[in-house]
Design a protein around this motif. Structure first.
Motif, PDB file in Angstrom:
ATOM      1  N   ILE A 143      33.782   3.175 -35.356  1.00 55.73           N
ATOM      2  CA  ILE A 143      32.519   3.886 -35.131  1.00 55.73           C
ATOM      3  C   ILE A 143      31.336   3.024 -35.567  1.00 55.73           C
ATOM      4  CG2 ILE A 143      31.155   5.864 -35.954  1.00 55.73           C
ATOM      5  CD1 ILE A 143      33.750   7.514 -35.749  1.00 55.73           C
ATOM      6  N   HIS A 144      31.456   2.427 -36.727  1.00 53.12           N
ATOM      7  CA  HIS A 144      30.407   1.549 -37.253  1.00 53.12           C
ATOM      8  C   HIS A 144      30.152   0.382 -36.292  1.00 53.12           C
ATOM      9  CE1 HIS A 144      28.117  -0.616 -40.329  1.00 53.12           C
ATOM     10  NE2 HIS A 144      28.794  -1.692 -39.962  1.00 53.12           N
ATOM     11  N   ASN A 145      31.231  -0.249 -35.834  1.00 53.53           N
ATOM     12  CA  ASN A 145      31.086  -1.410 -34.947  1.00 53.53           C
ATOM     13  C   ASN A 145      30.567  -1.014 -33.561  1.00 53.53           C
ATOM     14  OD1 ASN A 145      31.952  -3.060 -37.001  1.00 53.53           O
ATOM     15  ND2 ASN A 145      34.059  -3.209 -36.269  1.00 53.53           N
ATOM     16  N   LEU A 146      30.950   0.175 -33.097  1.00 60.59           N
ATOM     17  CA  LEU A 146      30.429   0.652 -31.819  1.00 60.59           C
ATOM     18  C   LEU A 146      28.921   0.886 -31.917  1.00 60.59           C
ATOM     19  CD1 LEU A 146      30.792   1.631 -28.908  1.00 60.59           C
ATOM     20  CD2 LEU A 146      31.367   3.902 -29.819  1.00 60.59           C
ATOM     21  N   ASN A 147      28.492   1.541 -32.989  1.00 64.26           N
ATOM     22  CA  ASN A 147      27.053   1.773 -33.155  1.00 64.26           C
ATOM     23  C   ASN A 147      26.291   0.454 -33.240  1.00 64.26           C
ATOM     24  OD1 ASN A 147      27.165   4.569 -33.027  1.00 64.26           O
ATOM     25  ND2 ASN A 147      27.533   4.788 -35.236  1.00 64.26           N
ATOM     26  N   ASN A 148      26.847  -0.529 -33.942  1.00 66.83           N
ATOM     27  CA  ASN A 148      26.221  -1.857 -34.006  1.00 66.83           C
ATOM     28  C   ASN A 148      26.108  -2.484 -32.626  1.00 66.83           C
ATOM     29  OD1 ASN A 148      25.650  -2.020 -36.675  1.00 66.83           O
ATOM     30  ND2 ASN A 148      27.461  -3.231 -37.227  1.00 66.83           N
ATOM     31  N   ALA A 149      27.174  -2.337 -31.832  1.00 67.41           N
ATOM     32  CA  ALA A 149      27.185  -2.955 -30.500  1.00 67.41           C
ATOM     33  C   ALA A 149      26.165  -2.301 -29.577  1.00 67.41           C
ATOM     34  CB  ALA A 149      28.592  -2.863 -29.900  1.00 67.41           C
ATOM     35  N   LEU A 150      25.812  -1.038 -29.855  1.00 70.02           N
ATOM     36  CA  LEU A 150      24.877  -0.304 -28.991  1.00 70.02           C
ATOM     37  C   LEU A 150      23.434  -0.355 -29.488  1.00 70.02           C
ATOM     38  CD1 LEU A 150      27.093   2.871 -28.382  1.00 70.02           C
ATOM     39  CD2 LEU A 150      26.568   1.068 -26.712  1.00 70.02           C
ATOM     40  N   ARG A 151      23.229  -0.862 -30.686  1.00 66.34           N
ATOM     41  CA  ARG A 151      21.936  -0.734 -31.356  1.00 66.34           C
ATOM     42  C   ARG A 151      20.774  -1.309 -30.542  1.00 66.34           C
ATOM     43  NH1 ARG A 151      22.823  -3.117 -36.664  1.00 66.34           N
ATOM     44  NH2 ARG A 151      22.532  -5.003 -35.402  1.00 66.34           N
ATOM     45  N   ASP A 152      21.005  -2.446 -29.889  1.00 65.04           N
ATOM     46  CA  ASP A 152      19.917  -3.104 -29.157  1.00 65.04           C
ATOM     47  C   ASP A 152      19.956  -2.824 -27.659  1.00 65.04           C
ATOM     48  OD1 ASP A 152      19.066  -4.251 -31.546  1.00 65.04           O
ATOM     49  OD2 ASP A 152      20.432  -5.960 -31.298  1.00 65.04           O
ATOM     50  N   HIS A 153      20.717  -1.797 -27.250  1.00 64.37           N
ATOM     51  CA  HIS A 153      20.886  -1.533 -25.806  1.00 64.37           C
ATOM     52  C   HIS A 153      20.542  -0.083 -25.501  1.00 64.37           C
ATOM     53  CE1 HIS A 153      22.693  -5.501 -25.250  1.00 64.37           C
ATOM     54  NE2 HIS A 153      23.318  -5.264 -26.395  1.00 64.37           N
ATOM     55  N   SER A 154      19.250   0.197 -25.463  1.00 63.69           N
ATOM     56  CA  SER A 154      18.805   1.586 -25.364  1.00 63.69           C
ATOM     57  C   SER A 154      19.331   2.283 -24.112  1.00 63.69           C
ATOM     58  CB  SER A 154      17.278   1.662 -25.410  1.00 63.69           C
ATOM     59  OG  SER A 154      16.733   0.850 -24.402  1.00 63.69           O
ATOM     60  N   ARG A 155      19.551   1.520 -23.036  1.00 59.94           N
ATOM     61  CA  ARG A 155      19.997   2.209 -21.818  1.00 59.94           C
ATOM     62  C   ARG A 155      21.459   2.636 -21.904  1.00 59.94           C
ATOM     63  NH1 ARG A 155      22.587  -0.644 -17.606  1.00 59.94           N
ATOM     64  NH2 ARG A 155      23.025  -2.688 -18.446  1.00 59.94           N
ATOM     65  N   LEU A 156      22.181   2.138 -22.897  1.00 59.13           N
ATOM     66  CA  LEU A 156      23.573   2.569 -23.096  1.00 59.13           C
ATOM     67  C   LEU A 156      23.689   3.690 -24.138  1.00 59.13           C
ATOM     68  CD1 LEU A 156      25.231  -0.989 -23.270  1.00 59.13           C
ATOM     69  CD2 LEU A 156      25.081   0.519 -21.269  1.00 59.13           C
ATOM     70  N   GLN A 157      22.561   3.991 -24.800  1.00 60.77           N
ATOM     71  CA  GLN A 157      22.639   4.879 -25.969  1.00 60.77           C
ATOM     72  C   GLN A 157      22.757   6.362 -25.628  1.00 60.77           C
ATOM     73  OE1 GLN A 157      19.318   3.726 -28.429  1.00 60.77           O
ATOM     74  NE2 GLN A 157      20.303   1.798 -29.064  1.00 60.77           N
ATOM     75  N   LYS A 158      22.571   6.702 -24.362  1.00 57.87           N
ATOM     76  CA  LYS A 158      22.739   8.118 -23.966  1.00 57.87           C
ATOM     77  C   LYS A 158      24.118   8.362 -23.356  1.00 57.87           C
ATOM     78  CE  LYS A 158      18.780  10.186 -24.939  1.00 57.87           C
ATOM     79  NZ  LYS A 158      18.630   9.323 -26.148  1.00 57.87           N
ATOM     80  N   MET A 159      24.942   7.328 -23.320  1.00 54.76           N
ATOM     81  CA  MET A 159      26.245   7.444 -22.645  1.00 54.76           C
ATOM     82  C   MET A 159      27.312   7.988 -23.583  1.00 54.76           C
ATOM     83  SD  MET A 159      26.533   4.092 -20.263  1.00 54.76           S
ATOM     84  CE  MET A 159      25.362   3.844 -18.934  1.00 54.76           C
ATOM     85  N   THR A 160      28.241   8.746 -22.977  1.00 58.67           N
ATOM     86  CA  THR A 160      29.383   9.251 -23.740  1.00 58.67           C
ATOM     87  C   THR A 160      30.398   8.122 -23.933  1.00 58.67           C
ATOM     88  OG1 THR A 160      30.634   9.870 -21.775  1.00 58.67           O
ATOM     89  CG2 THR A 160      29.101  11.528 -22.662  1.00 58.67           C
ATOM     90  N   LEU A 161      31.366   8.375 -24.782  1.00 58.40           N
ATOM     91  CA  LEU A 161      32.438   7.391 -25.003  1.00 58.40           C
ATOM     92  C   LEU A 161      33.122   7.014 -23.690  1.00 58.40           C
ATOM     93  CD1 LEU A 161      34.609   8.520 -28.040  1.00 58.40           C
ATOM     94  CD2 LEU A 161      33.257   6.408 -27.820  1.00 58.40           C
ATOM     95  N   GLU A 162      33.449   8.029 -22.880  1.00 62.40           N
ATOM     96  CA  GLU A 162      34.144   7.777 -21.619  1.00 62.40           C
ATOM     97  C   GLU A 162      33.292   6.899 -20.706  1.00 62.40           C
ATOM     98  OE1 GLU A 162      33.945  10.669 -23.135  1.00 62.40           O
ATOM     99  OE2 GLU A 162      35.817  11.808 -22.949  1.00 62.40           O
ATOM    100  N   GLN A 163      31.998   7.207 -20.628  1.00 65.85           N
ATOM    101  CA  GLN A 163      31.096   6.414 -19.785  1.00 65.85           C
ATOM    102  C   GLN A 163      31.001   4.978 -20.296  1.00 65.85           C
ATOM    103  OE1 GLN A 163      27.735   9.076 -20.181  1.00 65.85           O
ATOM    104  NE2 GLN A 163      27.994   9.877 -18.103  1.00 65.85           N
ATOM    105  N   LEU A 164      30.947   4.822 -21.611  1.00 69.20           N
ATOM    106  CA  LEU A 164      30.854   3.479 -22.194  1.00 69.20           C
ATOM    107  C   LEU A 164      32.100   2.660 -21.885  1.00 69.20           C
ATOM    108  CD1 LEU A 164      29.251   4.431 -25.612  1.00 69.20           C
ATOM    109  CD2 LEU A 164      28.199   2.980 -23.863  1.00 69.20           C
ATOM    110  N   ILE A 165      33.277   3.307 -21.996  1.00 68.05           N
ATOM    111  CA  ILE A 165      34.535   2.604 -21.710  1.00 68.05           C
ATOM    112  C   ILE A 165      34.542   2.139 -20.256  1.00 68.05           C
ATOM    113  CG2 ILE A 165      37.018   2.962 -21.397  1.00 68.05           C
ATOM    114  CD1 ILE A 165      36.804   4.838 -23.944  1.00 68.05           C
ATOM    115  N   LEU A 166      34.105   3.021 -19.346  1.00 67.84           N
ATOM    116  CA  LEU A 166      34.168   2.690 -17.923  1.00 67.84           C
ATOM    117  C   LEU A 166      33.136   1.642 -17.520  1.00 67.84           C
ATOM    118  CD1 LEU A 166      34.914   6.237 -16.465  1.00 67.84           C
ATOM    119  CD2 LEU A 166      36.490   4.291 -16.670  1.00 67.84           C
TER     120      LEU A 166
END
Ligand code: MN
Length: 209
Positions: free
Chosen positions: A40-63
């Protein structure tokens, strides 16, 4: 499942010691509070600078992660998969297991595998066959046909368009403290705590498409 960034480590749906004597308290604590927490910590870090990915669900992020540049997509693929797979695994266990499948899923298991006993053997063989770290899965296609598959590391069945019903984590951290290197012993214990009610709910959702 509309949860998105920043992801949080929600508590287990049962106490750390609830799956004793089949899965021990210390393993459950470390698995949830340390291993899953790290994903969870590493996922949040990976998303921190990518605002357009920050509204996506886990499933959407995986896909979507496989379609992103590798330096952005790979950490999201690995860590979103780690969060998805662990939550799925923890929710797929319960201290009050019915020990056998029920409802529409029970019928589908009989239809696809001949009997629960035969399914259980095939699923166990699949879980034993994972080389190194990964998962075994029971999945459904859009028509409710069942299959058993394995995934390496933190890969998920989602990119194959399959709908997951049940998984078992066979990374060594899931059993090493209690069973040492004896994965077969851990799998034998896991069958005692499978949440068949949850699995049947998932199956009914999978069938709806
Ligand atoms: Mn794990």
């Amino acid at each position: 499942m509309s949860e998105h960034y920043p992801f949080e480590n929600k508590p287990l749906p049962y106490k750390y010691d609830a799956l004793e004597p089949y899965i021990d308290e210390k393993t459950m604590y470390l698995h949830h509070d340390k291993h899953l927490q790290t994903y969870i910590h590493n996922l949040n870090n990976a998303l921190r600078d990518h605002s357009r990915l920050q509204k996506m669900t886990l499933e959407q992020l995986i896909l979507i992660s496989g379609k992103l540049p590798e330096n952005v997509g790979l950490p999201i693929w690995r860590n979103a998969g780690g969060v998805y797979n662990h939550r799925f695994y923890f929710q797929g266990m319960t201290p009050s297991s019915t020990k056998r499948p029920l409802g529409a899923l029970a019928e589908a298991i009989d239809k696809n595998f001949g009997s629960f006993e035969n399914f259980r053997k095939k699923f166990t063989d699949a879980a034993m066959s994972v080389f190194g770290s990964g998962y075994a899965w029971l999945v459904s296609d859009g028509r409710g046909n069942l299959n058993i598959m394995t995934t390496p590391n933190q890969d998920t069945p989602l990119p194959d368009g399959l709908c997951p019903i049940l998984n078992i984590d066979v990374w060594e951290h899931a059993y090493y403290l209690k069973n040492y290197n004896k994965r077969d012993e851990y799998i034998g214990n896991w069958w005692h705590v499978v949440n068949w009610l949850k699995a049947n709910e998932r199956y009914l959702i999978c069938k709806k498409g």
